[in-house]
Design a protein around this motif. Sequence first.
Motif, PDB file in Angstrom:
ATOM      1  N   GLY A   1      28.504  53.887  27.654  1.00  0.00           N
ATOM      2  CA  GLY A   1      27.640  54.928  27.082  1.00  0.00           C
ATOM      3  C   GLY A   1      27.615  56.174  27.949  1.00  0.00           C
ATOM      4  N   GLY A   2      27.546  55.979  29.269  1.00  0.00           N
ATOM      5  CA  GLY A   2      27.574  57.118  30.181  1.00  0.00           C
ATOM      6  C   GLY A   2      28.889  57.865  30.125  1.00  0.00           C
TER       7      GLY A   2
ATOM      8  N   TYR B   1      30.922  58.025  27.494  1.00  0.00           N
ATOM      9  CA  TYR B   1      30.970  58.769  26.226  1.00  0.00           C
ATOM     10  C   TYR B   1      30.099  60.018  26.274  1.00  0.00           C
ATOM     11  N   ARG B   2      28.922  59.915  26.885  1.00  0.00           N
ATOM     12  CA  ARG B   2      28.055  61.101  27.020  1.00  0.00           C
ATOM     13  C   ARG B   2      28.735  62.164  27.877  1.00  0.00           C
ATOM     14  N   ALA B   3      29.380  61.742  28.962  1.00  0.00           N
ATOM     15  CA  ALA B   3      30.088  62.701  29.823  1.00  0.00           C
ATOM     16  C   ALA B   3      31.227  63.368  29.059  1.00  0.00           C
ATOM     17  N   GLN B   4      31.958  62.604  28.258  1.00  0.00           N
ATOM     18  CA  GLN B   4      33.048  63.179  27.469  1.00  0.00           C
ATOM     19  C   GLN B   4      32.515  64.178  26.438  1.00  0.00           C
ATOM     20  N   MET B   5      31.399  63.846  25.791  1.00  0.00           N
ATOM     21  CA  MET B   5      30.813  64.751  24.796  1.00  0.00           C
ATOM     22  C   MET B   5      30.356  66.057  25.454  1.00  0.00           C
ATOM     23  N   MET B   6      29.716  65.939  26.602  1.00  0.00           N
ATOM     24  CA  MET B   6      29.286  67.146  27.304  1.00  0.00           C
ATOM     25  C   MET B   6      30.490  67.957  27.787  1.00  0.00           C
TER      26      MET B   6
ATOM     27  N   ARG C   1      30.282  63.465  37.076  1.00  0.00           N
ATOM     28  CA  ARG C   1      29.293  62.756  36.268  1.00  0.00           C
ATOM     29  C   ARG C   1      29.492  61.241  36.352  1.00  0.00           C
ATOM     30  N   TRP C   2      30.750  60.817  36.282  1.00  0.00           N
ATOM     31  CA  TRP C   2      31.065  59.391  36.334  1.00  0.00           C
ATOM     32  C   TRP C   2      30.791  58.831  37.723  1.00  0.00           C
TER      33      TRP C   2
ATOM     34  N   SER D   1      27.216  57.753  38.390  1.00  0.00           N
ATOM     35  CA  SER D   1      26.654  56.608  37.676  1.00  0.00           C
ATOM     36  C   SER D   1      26.656  55.387  38.590  1.00  0.00           C
TER      37      SER D   1
END
Length: 126
Positions: free
Chosen positions: A68-69, A71-76, A53-54, A57
Amino acid sequence: MLTRAALQVLKIQLLIGTLSIAIWWWVSGAAAGLAALVGLAISAAMTAYVAIRWSLSESNDEPRALLGGFYRAQMMKLLLGTGLIFIGVYVFREQAFALVSTLALTLSAYGFALLSDIDLTLTKLD
């Protein structure tokens, strides 16, 4: 940078997971070894998800967008991990401890990988 760190984490996870699988297989049999393998797979999938995911980007994005990207990847990753753990524990009810303990041990790879990048030498402040 993150891809290199993720590969380091994955290598350590594979080493720890392989040892755990062998021990569980030897101590409790094939079912426990398979459950430990699933624990390793969940841990590795979560690490690989964030790395992929990272890496997708844009590197020229502004820092706020990159953060932000991340944090979104970590949440997912946490949601993915939670779902996979619930499924794995449901499927391997009798051997859930082998799955969860291997998962927990392989997650310690993050600490080992991060510790290897820290300069632990003390410098004298003037």
